[in-house]
Design an enzyme around this catalytic site. Structure first.
Site, PDB file in Angstrom:
ATOM      1  N   ASP A  29       0.802  -1.220   0.000  1.00  0.00           N
ATOM      2  CA  ASP A  29       0.000   0.000   0.000  1.00  0.00           C
ATOM      3  C   ASP A  29       0.838   1.275   0.000  1.00  0.00           C
ATOM      4  O   ASP A  29       2.037   1.244   0.222  1.00  0.00           O
ATOM      5  CB  ASP A  29      -0.841   0.039   1.286  1.00  0.00           C
ATOM      6  CG  ASP A  29      -2.061  -0.849   1.186  1.00  0.00           C
ATOM      7  OD1 ASP A  29      -2.386  -1.274   0.072  1.00  0.00           O
ATOM      8  OD2 ASP A  29      -2.676  -1.099   2.238  1.00  0.00           O
ATOM      9  N   LYS A  51      -3.614   3.561  -2.371  1.00  0.00           N
ATOM     10  CA  LYS A  51      -4.745   4.488  -2.511  1.00  0.00           C
ATOM     11  C   LYS A  51      -4.329   5.749  -1.795  1.00  0.00           C
ATOM     12  O   LYS A  51      -4.165   5.754  -0.587  1.00  0.00           O
ATOM     13  CB  LYS A  51      -5.990   3.931  -1.819  1.00  0.00           C
ATOM     14  CG  LYS A  51      -6.493   2.656  -2.406  1.00  0.00           C
ATOM     15  CD  LYS A  51      -7.778   2.250  -1.722  1.00  0.00           C
ATOM     16  CE  LYS A  51      -7.629   0.904  -1.076  1.00  0.00           C
ATOM     17  NZ  LYS A  51      -8.727   0.500  -0.240  1.00  0.00           N
ATOM     18  N   MET A 166      -7.101   9.485   9.759  1.00  0.00           N
ATOM     19  CA  MET A 166      -7.734  10.066   8.565  1.00  0.00           C
ATOM     20  C   MET A 166      -8.628  11.254   8.919  1.00  0.00           C
ATOM     21  O   MET A 166      -9.722  11.401   8.370  1.00  0.00           O
ATOM     22  CB  MET A 166      -8.570   8.983   7.842  1.00  0.00           C
ATOM     23  CG  MET A 166      -7.739   7.822   7.376  1.00  0.00           C
ATOM     24  SD  MET A 166      -8.704   6.434   6.761  1.00  0.00           S
ATOM     25  CE  MET A 166      -9.152   5.584   8.263  1.00  0.00           C
TER      26      MET A 166
HETATM   27  N1  SAH Z   1      -3.666   0.360   9.229  1.00  0.00           N
HETATM   28  C1  SAH Z   1      -3.066   1.630   9.482  1.00  0.00           C
HETATM   29  C2  SAH Z   1      -4.044   2.765   9.304  1.00  0.00           C
HETATM   30  C3  SAH Z   1      -4.529   2.934   7.895  1.00  0.00           C
HETATM   31  S1  SAH Z   1      -5.610   4.272   7.700  1.00  0.00           S
HETATM   32  C4  SAH Z   1      -2.460   1.643  10.877  1.00  0.00           C
HETATM   33  O1  SAH Z   1      -2.669   0.721  11.642  1.00  0.00           O
HETATM   34  O2  SAH Z   1      -1.726   2.582  11.198  1.00  0.00           O
HETATM   35  C5  SAH Z   1      -4.523   5.541   7.142  1.00  0.00           C
HETATM   36  C6  SAH Z   1      -4.375   6.597   8.176  1.00  0.00           C
HETATM   37  O3  SAH Z   1      -3.464   6.180   9.181  1.00  0.00           O
HETATM   38  C7  SAH Z   1      -3.791   7.895   7.682  1.00  0.00           C
HETATM   39  O4  SAH Z   1      -4.769   8.700   7.070  1.00  0.00           O
HETATM   40  C8  SAH Z   1      -3.302   8.519   8.967  1.00  0.00           C
HETATM   41  O5  SAH Z   1      -4.343   9.046   9.718  1.00  0.00           O
HETATM   42  C9  SAH Z   1      -2.792   7.288   9.693  1.00  0.00           C
HETATM   43  N2  SAH Z   1      -1.347   7.094   9.470  1.00  0.00           N
HETATM   44  C10 SAH Z   1      -0.754   6.055   8.878  1.00  0.00           C
HETATM   45  N3  SAH Z   1       0.598   6.210   8.894  1.00  0.00           N
HETATM   46  C11 SAH Z   1       0.838   7.373   9.523  1.00  0.00           C
HETATM   47  C12 SAH Z   1       2.012   8.079   9.890  1.00  0.00           C
HETATM   48  N4  SAH Z   1       3.232   7.629   9.584  1.00  0.00           N
HETATM   49  N5  SAH Z   1       1.896   9.246  10.557  1.00  0.00           N
HETATM   50  C13 SAH Z   1       0.688   9.733  10.880  1.00  0.00           C
HETATM   51  N6  SAH Z   1      -0.457   9.108  10.556  1.00  0.00           N
HETATM   52  C14 SAH Z   1      -0.399   7.944   9.904  1.00  0.00           C
END
Ligand code: SAH
Length: 498
Positions: A29, A51, A166
């Site tokens: 992803d 995405k 998000m």
């Molecule tokens: N499965 C992922 C989340 C996916 S949804 C998890 O467990 O972290 C995607 C959202 O995750 C982004 O829009 C943001 O809000 C958050 N996110 C993912 N990586 C990030 C990062 N390095 N720093 C800040 N927010 C992050």
């Protein structure tokens, strides 16, 4: 289904990394660190299905179909997802799709962004003095859809810390709901963008002013609401590192860049790898072969670079020989990295100068013994300076200068880099040899160089490299005191570190 962790490639689990190594196919992803793809075995198929906001390379149905198709070919597939696969990653849907088709799978959890990004911003999501409750929610709702799926009336005051995934686009709505439903407007809020990576950015405020303060923040970001945010004032370890927020360009050959890059990153820098040189075999390998076949006729082998050591042993092995041929031949290495490389072949060096330049090699060898009549092999680059062989000759020795490898101009991998350099995005460009300077100037062009002098800083590994830079019109701001990679890192830290 493997969780890649939040961004820092070191935050993948041991099991996750093992899965990537085994996979025939890796489907990954947008938020997965590309660094992790280095674990993939040779020949593994790597497919990007990211995405990014509204730009989707594949829709979720297509991703599901793709996974099913790949597994159907009896391949081992790793579905690599950002953070944890089962936390807001639609991992549950993908797994369900596998179950429906009778496909066997396993899940490797990952460190999720809502825990890791605050941790790297100095915010523990729970703390006995502040709160013992934590809620993870998604801010990705369409507020115009009429009615929210989230029970804001209950949520707003039910838990001490609320982490919102998000939530950037809907921040004004989210903040509004929280306040409307009883959360005091003085409640501290932090927004962490690109958490755990060298691009991490954090904005802190309160429910009252965070919208205004975070106007320039775009996804991906985690929003943390709660009193624990106050702890950042004391615990902000990651952003306090000396090179945090600085961007450094490394111009070494691709296979040599990573150690240097890692040391800089550990100090908090963002590193851009811009390999300007490529190491290849010499046009004519026969002089090296001849010398290797007659190794016993030499008194010394003098290595002046790691590349020289590697070329020497690679060819020795290719000719069906090994390190035993060096019995009775003394070894000199110009500096610690070269000596370490010799050590990798289980050999010790007999001579290593305290300054890492050819001049010092000569001095040190002279001290060791009378060099008159001694045959000395110099396996070096095609463009090495003549100083060492000439100096040895003057001492009555018989130097045999051999082109063991060639340094050639690398292709310009990233055309955009020149723009990034000229718009002031980069703080430092590093040169680790004369050829890196020469090729850098050639790759970016003289006219761009004029724009760069004064705008960013050029750092050189030592006096010879500095000399070459001067000749080419590159203004060196700083030269390492010790002519090694660690010496350069230290110099950069002293120059930029606060
Ligand atoms: N499965 C992922 C989340 C996916 S949804 C998890 O467990 O972290 C995607 C959202 O995750 C982004 O829009 C943001 O809000 C958050 N996110 C993912 N990586 C990030 C990062 N390095 N720093 C800040 N927010 C992050």
């Amino acid at each position: 289904m493997v969780g890649s962790g939040p961004g820092d490639p070191g935050l993948i689990t041991v099991k996750g990394a093992e899965c990537i190594k085994k996979a025939d196919i890796i489907i990954y992803d947008h938020l997965v660190s590309k660094e992790l793809l280095k674990y993939a075995k040779e020949g593994a198929e790597i497919i990007y299905v990211g995405k990014e906001g509204s730009r989707h390379t594949l829709e979720q149905d297509q991703i599901n179909d793709l996974i099913v198709k790949m597994v159907g070919q009896e391949k081992t597939v790793v579905r690599l997802k950002g953070g944890d696969p089962f936390v807001f990653g639609r991992g549950g849907e993908e797994a369900m799709c596998l179950v429906e088709r009778g496909i066997v799978f396993e899940v490797v959890p990952g460190i999720t962004a809502a825990i890791a990004a605050p941790a790297y911003a100095g915010i523990p999501v729970t703390h006995r003095d502040y709160t013992s409750t934590l809620g993870l929610i998604t801010g990705h709702e369409n507020p115009n859809k009429g009615g929210s799926a989230l029970p804001w009336d209950k949520l707003s005051t039910a838990v001490g810390t609320i982490c919102i995934y998000m939530g950037v686009k809907n921040l004004p709505y989210i903040v509004g709901e929280l306040v409307k439903n009883g959360r005091p407007k003085e409640t501290p809020v932090a927004i962490i963008r690109w958490g755990t990576t060298s691009r991490q950015e954090t904005v802190v405020g309160t429910l009252e002013d965070i919208v205004e303060k975070s106007k320039d923040i775009s996804p991906p970001a985690i929003t943390v609401v709660g009193e624990v945010v106050k702890l950042r004032e004391h615990l902000n370890w990651f952003e306090a590192r000396p090179l945090y927020g600085r961007t450094v360009v490394v111009t070494r050959a691709r296979d040599q860049a990573s150690d240097f890059a890692r040391e800089l990153e550990e100090l908090g820098a963002t590193v851009i790898e811009f390999p300007t040189i490529k190491i290849t075999e010499p046009a004519d390998i026969s002089p090296l072969d001849e010398a290797l076949k007659n190794l016993g006729s030499f008194h010394w082998v003098v290595f002046t670079s790691v590349n020289g050591v590697d070329a020497f042993f690679r060819r020795l092995s290719h000719l069906g020989m090994d390190a035993r041929e060096l019995k009775g031949v003394k070894i000199c290495a110009i500096g610690p990295a070269t000596a370490d490389e010799v050590g990798r072949y289980m050999l010790k060096v007999d001579c290593q100068p305290s300054k890492y330049v050819a001049e010092a090699v000569l001095e040190e060898l002279k001290k060791k013994e009378d060099l008159r009549g001694k045959r000395i092999m110099l396996p070096r680059a095609d463009i090495a300076r003549s100083f060492l062989p000439e100096g040895l000759k003057k001492l009555g020795a018989e130097p045999v200068d051999i082109t063991a490898y060639r340094t050639v101009l690398a292709d310009i991998g990233d055309e955009k880099l020149i723009d990034r350099l000229t718009v002031g995005e980069v703080d430092v460009v590093t040169f680790t040899s004369s050829s890196t300077v020469r090729n850098f100037v050639q790759l970016i062009g003289k006219e761009n160089l004029t724009k760069l002098n004064g705008k960013l800083r050029f750092v050189s590994i030592g006096p010879i490299t500095t000399e070459t830079a001067k000749e080419l019109g590159v203004n060196i701001s700083l030269e390492a005191k010790e002519y090694t990679i660690p010496g350069m890192v230290k110099a950069i830290e002293e120059m930029l570190g606060s």
